[in-house]
Scaffold this motif. Structure first.
Motif, PDB file in Angstrom:
ATOM      1  N   PHE A  97       0.845  -1.195   0.000  1.00 25.26           N
ATOM      2  CA  PHE A  97       0.000   0.000   0.000  1.00 25.26           C
ATOM      3  C   PHE A  97       0.881   1.246   0.000  1.00 25.26           C
ATOM      4  CE2 PHE A  97       0.600  -1.430   4.362  1.00 25.26           C
ATOM      5  CZ  PHE A  97       1.004  -0.286   5.036  1.00 25.26           C
ATOM      6  N   PRO A  98       0.365   2.371  -0.523  1.00 22.57           N
ATOM      7  CA  PRO A  98       1.118   3.625  -0.503  1.00 22.57           C
ATOM      8  C   PRO A  98       1.102   4.248   0.887  1.00 22.57           C
ATOM      9  CG  PRO A  98      -1.032   3.971  -1.494  1.00 22.57           C
ATOM     10  CD  PRO A  98      -0.913   2.497  -1.247  1.00 22.57           C
ATOM     11  N   HIS A  99       2.053   5.130   1.137  1.00 20.49           N
ATOM     12  CA  HIS A  99       2.167   5.756   2.455  1.00 20.49           C
ATOM     13  C   HIS A  99       0.894   6.492   2.849  1.00 20.49           C
ATOM     14  CE1 HIS A  99       6.389   5.175   1.242  1.00 20.49           C
ATOM     15  NE2 HIS A  99       6.644   5.109   2.531  1.00 20.49           N
ATOM     16  N   SER A 100       0.207   7.099   1.866  1.00 24.06           N
ATOM     17  CA  SER A 100      -0.962   7.914   2.185  1.00 24.06           C
ATOM     18  C   SER A 100      -2.123   7.102   2.748  1.00 24.06           C
ATOM     19  CB  SER A 100      -1.436   8.668   0.933  1.00 24.06           C
ATOM     20  OG  SER A 100      -1.815   7.774  -0.092  1.00 24.06           O
ATOM     21  N   LEU A 194       4.082  19.675  -2.135  1.00 20.56           N
ATOM     22  CA  LEU A 194       3.640  18.515  -2.905  1.00 20.56           C
ATOM     23  C   LEU A 194       4.451  17.269  -2.557  1.00 20.56           C
ATOM     24  CD1 LEU A 194       3.123  19.894  -6.539  1.00 20.56           C
ATOM     25  CD2 LEU A 194       1.406  19.553  -4.763  1.00 20.56           C
ATOM     26  N   PHE A 195       3.891  16.139  -2.918  1.00 18.19           N
ATOM     27  CA  PHE A 195       4.651  14.889  -2.854  1.00 18.19           C
ATOM     28  C   PHE A 195       5.751  14.928  -3.911  1.00 18.19           C
ATOM     29  CE2 PHE A 195       0.850  13.463  -0.683  1.00 18.19           C
ATOM     30  CZ  PHE A 195       1.358  12.587   0.270  1.00 18.19           C
ATOM     31  N   GLY A 196       6.819  14.185  -3.650  1.00 19.66           N
ATOM     32  CA  GLY A 196       7.931  14.153  -4.589  1.00 19.66           C
ATOM     33  C   GLY A 196       7.614  13.333  -5.827  1.00 19.66           C
ATOM     34  N   GLU A 197       8.582  13.305  -6.756  1.00 17.63           N
ATOM     35  CA  GLU A 197       8.433  12.524  -7.983  1.00 17.63           C
ATOM     36  C   GLU A 197       8.201  11.051  -7.636  1.00 17.63           C
ATOM     37  OE1 GLU A 197       8.280  13.592 -10.988  1.00 17.63           O
ATOM     38  OE2 GLU A 197       9.029  15.657 -10.855  1.00 17.63           O
ATOM     39  N   GLU A 224       5.616  11.843   2.943  1.00 16.19           N
ATOM     40  CA  GLU A 224       4.589  11.319   3.845  1.00 16.19           C
ATOM     41  C   GLU A 224       3.421  12.295   3.902  1.00 16.19           C
ATOM     42  OE1 GLU A 224       4.645   8.512   5.467  1.00 16.19           O
ATOM     43  OE2 GLU A 224       6.727   7.842   5.356  1.00 16.19           O
ATOM     44  N   THR A 225       2.214  11.733   4.000  1.00 23.38           N
ATOM     45  CA  THR A 225       1.023  12.573   4.128  1.00 23.38           C
ATOM     46  C   THR A 225       1.129  13.483   5.341  1.00 23.38           C
ATOM     47  OG1 THR A 225      -0.333  10.874   3.078  1.00 23.38           O
ATOM     48  CG2 THR A 225      -1.483  12.554   4.353  1.00 23.38           C
ATOM     49  N   ASP A 226       1.608  12.928   6.457  1.00 18.89           N
ATOM     50  CA  ASP A 226       1.747  13.722   7.678  1.00 18.89           C
ATOM     51  C   ASP A 226       2.677  14.918   7.462  1.00 18.89           C
ATOM     52  OD1 ASP A 226       0.065  12.023   8.982  1.00 18.89           O
ATOM     53  OD2 ASP A 226       1.630  10.961  10.093  1.00 18.89           O
ATOM     54  N   THR A 227       3.724  14.704   6.670  1.00 19.70           N
ATOM     55  CA  THR A 227       4.686  15.779   6.398  1.00 19.70           C
ATOM     56  C   THR A 227       4.036  16.892   5.595  1.00 19.70           C
ATOM     57  OG1 THR A 227       6.514  14.198   6.401  1.00 19.70           O
ATOM     58  CG2 THR A 227       6.916  16.334   5.379  1.00 19.70           C
ATOM     59  N   ILE A 228       3.330  16.508   4.523  1.00 21.27           N
ATOM     60  CA  ILE A 228       2.660  17.503   3.683  1.00 21.27           C
ATOM     61  C   ILE A 228       1.656  18.293   4.511  1.00 21.27           C
ATOM     62  CG2 ILE A 228       1.235  17.846   1.637  1.00 21.27           C
ATOM     63  CD1 ILE A 228       3.968  16.701   0.951  1.00 21.27           C
ATOM     64  N   LEU A 241      -5.072  17.718  -0.935  1.00 25.51           N
ATOM     65  CA  LEU A 241      -4.979  16.418  -0.294  1.00 25.51           C
ATOM     66  C   LEU A 241      -6.344  15.740  -0.299  1.00 25.51           C
ATOM     67  CD1 LEU A 241      -2.719  17.111   2.835  1.00 25.51           C
ATOM     68  CD2 LEU A 241      -2.118  15.756   0.824  1.00 25.51           C
ATOM     69  N   PRO A 242      -6.338  14.402  -0.390  1.00 25.13           N
ATOM     70  CA  PRO A 242      -7.608  13.673  -0.338  1.00 25.13           C
ATOM     71  C   PRO A 242      -8.199  13.685   1.064  1.00 25.13           C
ATOM     72  CG  PRO A 242      -5.779  12.140  -0.419  1.00 25.13           C
ATOM     73  CD  PRO A 242      -5.201  13.504  -0.611  1.00 25.13           C
ATOM     74  N   GLU A 243      -9.503  13.452   1.137  1.00 27.28           N
ATOM     75  CA  GLU A 243     -10.210  13.536   2.411  1.00 27.28           C
ATOM     76  C   GLU A 243      -9.652  12.558   3.439  1.00 27.28           C
ATOM     77  OE1 GLU A 243     -14.763  14.179   3.939  1.00 27.28           O
ATOM     78  OE2 GLU A 243     -14.416  13.229   1.995  1.00 27.28           O
ATOM     79  N   LEU A 244      -9.272  11.349   2.996  1.00 30.05           N
ATOM     80  CA  LEU A 244      -8.739  10.361   3.935  1.00 30.05           C
ATOM     81  C   LEU A 244      -7.488  10.858   4.639  1.00 30.05           C
ATOM     82  CD1 LEU A 244      -9.121   6.925   2.065  1.00 30.05           C
ATOM     83  CD2 LEU A 244     -10.239   7.626   4.184  1.00 30.05           C
ATOM     84  N   ALA A 245      -6.706  11.672   3.947  1.00 27.45           N
ATOM     85  CA  ALA A 245      -5.463  12.179   4.531  1.00 27.45           C
ATOM     86  C   ALA A 245      -5.709  13.278   5.547  1.00 27.45           C
ATOM     87  CB  ALA A 245      -4.542  12.700   3.429  1.00 27.45           C
TER      88      ALA A 245
END
Length: 294
Positions: A97-100, A194-197, A224-228, A241-245
């Motif tokens: 799964f992705p970090h987000s 933003l998230f990186g490449e 990381e979502t938390d970082t953003i 950012l998406p609602e889940l984040a």
């Protein structure tokens, strides 16, 4: 060399007696003697020497016993693994799964699944979009949550679990933070976090900004979502950012504002190898996911 020969050899080595080994194996004494003789002929060595009414291992026999027992142990483990593979209440689900999705969604789903299947184990792999696809293709994981979910792929089968909206994410003291909705072009002069490449959210945000008529100016990049989220809350810039984040978070928080002029969304899906049967326990988990999100 046959499995039966190794089995008979190990039993004779333990009992140091052909008759007792035959009784333990529930076969005739002649059958045991024949298999030991054939094994010695195939190896070209004597494995036992007669000592009175008992048999003792030769030096090479002791060495062979150590290796034979290791082989039998591995074989029993393999049989047990196959049995677990076929048992929906045992075994291991290997999932990526992705970090987000690792903060809330995946832990919540796993917790609910284990309420019904408490003996199932999980092995996890976090990664970027391309690394998760490669992990599925290589067989490192059985299933992977992924965003966006690929609709066409020669080697993968993907099923969309949900589509979620992205929101403008602003510092609490931002001039637009009190608005119920904004146009994305209102952020064209803002620095973006933003998230990186290699992270799937980056091109979604980039394309949304392009449709709004501008290219985002990147001030910070994170993994990381938390970082953003934290950098935005600290006033380092804005983001999408998406609602889940943005759920179930504590500490310093940004403000989420609806985007009025376009619908910015991402799909979250589950992927697996195309035309390949999943382990039984992984298939049970996949069906649970489809039911959960439906």
């Amino acid at each position: 060399m046959e499995f039966r020969q190794l089995q008979y050899f190990i039993e004779v080595a333990k009992k140091q007696h052909v008759t007792q080994a035959a009784e333990e194996l529930h076969v005739s004494q002649s059958a045991v003697s024949r298999q030991i003789h054939q094994l010695e002929e195939e190896l070209g060595v004597k494995l036992f020497i007669q000592q009175g009414r008992n048999l003792s291992l030769t030096p090479v026999g002791r060495m062979f016993l150590e290796r034979a027992e290791a082989v039998m142990t591995d074989l029993h483990r393999a049989v047990h693994a196959v049995q677990e593979f076929m048992d929906p209440e045992l075994g291991e689900v290997r999932i990526g799964f992705p970090h987000s999705l690792g903060v809330n969604m995946v832990p919540r789903i796993i917790s609910m699944f284990r309420q019904e299947h408490p003996n199932v184990r999980f092995r996890f792999k976090q990664g970027k979009y391309n690394s998760l696809i490669q992990a599925v293709l290589s067989g490192e994981v059985d299933l992977a949550f992924i965003s966006p979910c690929p609709q066409k792929h020669d080697q993968l089968s993907g099923e969309v679990l949900l589509t979620e909206e992205l929101f403008a994410t602003l510092p609490p003291n931002h001039i637009l933070a009190g608005e119920r909705a904004i146009k994305l072009e209102q952020l064209k002069n803002e620095p973006f976090v933003l998230f990186g490449e290699g992270y799937s959210l980056r091109p979604i945000v980039w394309e949304a900004c392009r449709r709004a008529g501008f290219t985002p100016k990147i001030s910070f990049e994170g993994e990381e979502t938390d970082t953003i989220r934290g950098l935005v809350a600290a006033g380092m810039g804005v983001s999408l950012l998406p609602e889940l984040a943005l759920k179930d978070c504590s500490g310093l928080q940004p403000v989420k504002v609806k985007i009025a002029d376009q619908k910015v969304t991402r799909t979250i899906g589950i992927i697996r190898r195309r035309e390949e049967k999943l382990p039984t326990v992984a298939e049970v988990f996949r069906r649970f996911l489809m039911s959960y999100f439906n």
